[in-house]
Design a protein around this motif. Structure first.
Motif, mmCIF file in Angstrom:
data_model
loop_
_atom_site.group_PDB
_atom_site.id
_atom_site.type_symbol
_atom_site.label_atom_id
_atom_site.label_comp_id
_atom_site.label_asym_id
_atom_site.label_seq_id
_atom_site.Cartn_x
_atom_site.Cartn_y
_atom_site.Cartn_z
ATOM 1 N N LEU A 223 34.249 47.318 40.985
ATOM 2 C CA LEU A 223 34.584 46.215 40.063
ATOM 3 C C LEU A 223 36.000 45.709 40.327
ATOM 4 O O LEU A 223 36.232 44.489 40.376
ATOM 5 C CB LEU A 223 34.443 46.710 38.620
ATOM 6 C CG LEU A 223 34.733 45.755 37.473
ATOM 7 C CD1 LEU A 223 33.987 46.221 36.214
ATOM 8 C CD2 LEU A 223 36.222 45.657 37.141
ATOM 9 N N ASN A 226 36.142 43.908 43.784
ATOM 10 C CA ASN A 226 35.365 42.675 43.779
ATOM 11 C C ASN A 226 36.030 41.582 42.949
ATOM 12 O O ASN A 226 35.988 40.399 43.306
ATOM 13 C CB ASN A 226 33.954 42.948 43.253
ATOM 14 C CG ASN A 226 33.118 43.756 44.224
ATOM 15 O OD1 ASN A 226 33.416 43.829 45.411
ATOM 16 N ND2 ASN A 226 32.051 44.367 43.728
ATOM 17 N N THR A 227 36.645 41.952 41.830
ATOM 18 C CA THR A 227 37.311 40.942 41.009
ATOM 19 C C THR A 227 38.524 40.378 41.729
ATOM 20 O O THR A 227 38.759 39.161 41.717
ATOM 21 C CB THR A 227 37.732 41.533 39.649
ATOM 22 O OG1 THR A 227 36.588 42.062 38.978
ATOM 23 C CG2 THR A 227 38.352 40.458 38.764
ATOM 24 N N CYS A 230 37.309 37.914 44.270
ATOM 25 C CA CYS A 230 36.924 36.642 43.650
ATOM 26 C C CYS A 230 38.157 35.790 43.333
ATOM 27 O O CYS A 230 38.162 34.575 43.555
ATOM 28 C CB CYS A 230 36.121 36.893 42.380
ATOM 29 S SG CYS A 230 34.408 37.423 42.648
ATOM 30 N N ALA A 251 36.443 36.686 33.859
ATOM 31 C CA ALA A 251 36.517 36.784 35.316
ATOM 32 C C ALA A 251 35.874 38.085 35.799
ATOM 33 O O ALA A 251 35.198 38.108 36.833
ATOM 34 C CB ALA A 251 37.968 36.707 35.765
ATOM 35 N N ILE A 252 36.075 39.165 35.050
ATOM 36 C CA ILE A 252 35.449 40.439 35.403
ATOM 37 C C ILE A 252 33.932 40.313 35.338
ATOM 38 O O ILE A 252 33.213 40.777 36.237
ATOM 39 C CB ILE A 252 35.951 41.556 34.470
ATOM 40 C CG1 ILE A 252 37.428 41.856 34.759
ATOM 41 C CG2 ILE A 252 35.108 42.820 34.631
ATOM 42 C CD1 ILE A 252 38.065 42.826 33.786
ATOM 43 N N SER A 255 32.681 38.374 38.298
ATOM 44 C CA SER A 255 32.684 39.170 39.529
ATOM 45 C C SER A 255 31.527 40.156 39.522
ATOM 46 O O SER A 255 30.916 40.415 40.568
ATOM 47 C CB SER A 255 34.015 39.909 39.689
ATOM 48 O OG SER A 255 34.100 41.046 38.848
ATOM 49 N N PRO A 308 34.884 31.855 35.401
ATOM 50 C CA PRO A 308 35.283 32.854 34.417
ATOM 51 C C PRO A 308 34.957 32.475 32.981
ATOM 52 O O PRO A 308 34.896 33.351 32.105
ATOM 53 C CB PRO A 308 36.804 32.962 34.622
ATOM 54 C CG PRO A 308 37.028 32.504 36.023
ATOM 55 C CD PRO A 308 36.007 31.422 36.252
ATOM 56 N N ARG A 332 34.667 48.488 32.127
ATOM 57 C CA ARG A 332 35.287 47.221 31.719
ATOM 58 C C ARG A 332 36.721 47.433 31.237
ATOM 59 O O ARG A 332 37.617 46.640 31.530
ATOM 60 C CB ARG A 332 34.442 46.563 30.629
ATOM 61 C CG ARG A 332 33.167 45.910 31.152
ATOM 62 C CD ARG A 332 32.274 45.450 30.029
ATOM 63 N NE ARG A 332 31.235 44.524 30.505
ATOM 64 C CZ ARG A 332 29.973 44.574 30.120
ATOM 65 N NH1 ARG A 332 29.565 45.497 29.249
ATOM 66 N NH2 ARG A 332 29.100 43.699 30.592
ATOM 67 N N ARG A 336 39.976 45.857 33.005
ATOM 68 C CA ARG A 336 40.884 44.944 32.285
ATOM 69 C C ARG A 336 42.325 45.451 32.318
ATOM 70 O O ARG A 336 43.259 44.688 32.598
ATOM 71 C CB ARG A 336 40.414 44.784 30.840
ATOM 72 C CG ARG A 336 41.339 43.914 29.984
ATOM 73 C CD ARG A 336 40.776 43.687 28.606
ATOM 74 N NE ARG A 336 40.562 44.923 27.862
ATOM 75 C CZ ARG A 336 41.526 45.606 27.242
ATOM 76 N NH1 ARG A 336 42.784 45.191 27.321
ATOM 77 N NH2 ARG A 336 41.242 46.694 26.557
#
Length: 377
Positions: A223, A226-227, A230, A251-252, A255, A308, A332, A336
């Motif tokens: 994650l 990948n974020t 992006c 945005a997360i 992604s 996003p 998550r 974040r």
């Protein structure tokens, strides 16, 4: 390759598997565990039952009982309580960086390993072992087939079992220690927990801890990478997110949709079933292509666009139904916190064409094994 079916559900005669790539079709399968069983090993040479403690491969009622038990370790209150520690760990890892960054080895890989190790109660000195075992589990990942005519798939499973045996022995040893001397950690909670009046077996404890290491750790690692990719590919969106951090959770999620960490979920049919206009017989392996479903134009407008602010965003990257990812809230939260601190620390986070990212060598995951980043203009 000879296939029959339609764009969303088709049969591959070479591998003997059914592929489902449409969002509504996959959602229907994930919502019907009675028909689409998670006990995949029964078709691929394994022997998983409802008492082995591997939540990913369990069906009701055994799945419900064990998930209810272990979910107490991942309540919203428990996960939220981890925020200060995750922030402190991220800051420590960032402080060790000097100049340009290799995101995976310096942050995305070690952060979730440390979090999982601390949750379980593993000594800090043994974190490197957990990282090594996570790499072993990734290396053992491969495409499933329902026709293992040359025995190659069985040999892969046997090799993986041998490679993870040191981890099994390590976790059993620590479980025995917790029975003798309880502590305030997840392993102790699992050792002391009961399902229908019975304690978990060593095998159940090991399987759950392995799942936590693989899914909980790898999901966060992928994650994060990948974020960042992006944001690198969409600098205008990255600038907006730097200016308004309330956009970061969206945005997360985007992604996760565009680069689903786990691209495929496997199921086997208990009975004949119709899905997407196709009749799938009983005892068939069904591969649910989550990443493709997350691009289904019937569900997502402009599916190839990184947005996003997309709302709603019903991606399937954490699954759905009874097998919805237990560690999703933790992944998550880690994402974040880590991304916010990264953006605070570095005015620039861009890939370098002269030193490009290295893709993860896995057919069932999307991510990078290495992600060098420039941190200054």
């Amino acid at each position: 390759m000879t296939t029959t079916g339609n764009a969303f559900v088709h049969h591959d005669e070479r591998s003997g598997t059914w592929t489902v790539s449409g969002h509504p079709e996959i959602l229907a399968a994930l919502s019907d565990p009675a028909t689409f069983s998670s006990n995949v090993p029964r078709l691929v040479g394994g022997d998983a039952g409802d008492d082995d403690g591997n939540l990913v491969q369990m069906d009701p009622p055994g799945h419900r009982k064990l998930r209810t038990l272990v979910s107490h370790a991942f309540t919203p209150k428990v996960v939220a309580g981890l925020e200060p520690r995750i922030a402190a760990l991220t800051t420590e890892l960032l402080d060790d960086m000097d100049g340009d960054v290799e995101l995976v080895s310096q942050l995305a890989h070690p952060l979730p390993v440390i979090v999982i190790a601390e949750l379980l109660g593993v000594p800090a000195s043994d974190r490197a072992l957990f990282r090594k075992w996570a790499d072993v589990l990734i290396a053992g990942d491969a495409e499933f087939t329902a026709k293992d005519e040359d025995g190659a798939q069985k040999q892969r499973f046997e090799k993986l079992a041998r490679d993870v045996q040191p981890m099994v022995e390590y976790l059993i040893r620590h479980a025995h220690e917790r029975r003798a001397e309880p502590r305030h950690d997840l392993l102790t909670a699992l050792v002391q927990a009961e399902v229908d009046g019975e304690r978990l077996t060593d095998g159940q404890l090991v399987n759950f801890a392995t799942l936590l290491l693989f899914a909980g750790h790898i999901t966060t690692t992928l994650l994060l990478g990948n974020t960042v990719l992006c944001l690198d590919e969409h600098p205008e969106q990255a600038a907006r997110i730097r200016a308004d951090r309330s956009l970061l959770p969206g945005a997360i999620e985007e992604s996760l949709r565009l680069r689903s960490p786990f691209t495929v979920l496997a199921r086997v049919t208990n009975t004949e079933v119709e899905l997407g206009g196709q009749v799938i017989p009983a005892d068939q392996m069904v591969l649910l292509r989550v990443r493709t479903a997350n691009l289904d134009p019937r569900v997502f407008a402009r599916p190839d666009e990184f947005d996003p602010a997309r709302d709603p965003n019903p991606h399937l990257s954490f699954g759905r139904g009874i097998h919805f990812c237990l560690g999703a809230p933790l992944a998550r939260l880690e994402g974040r916190i880590a991304l916010n601190l990264l953006l605070d620390r570095f005015p620039v986070l861009r890939t370098d064409p002269a030193d490009p990212p290295v893709p993860l060598p896995s057919p069932n995951m999307t991510g990078v094994a290495s992600l060098p980043l420039r941190t200054a203009y």
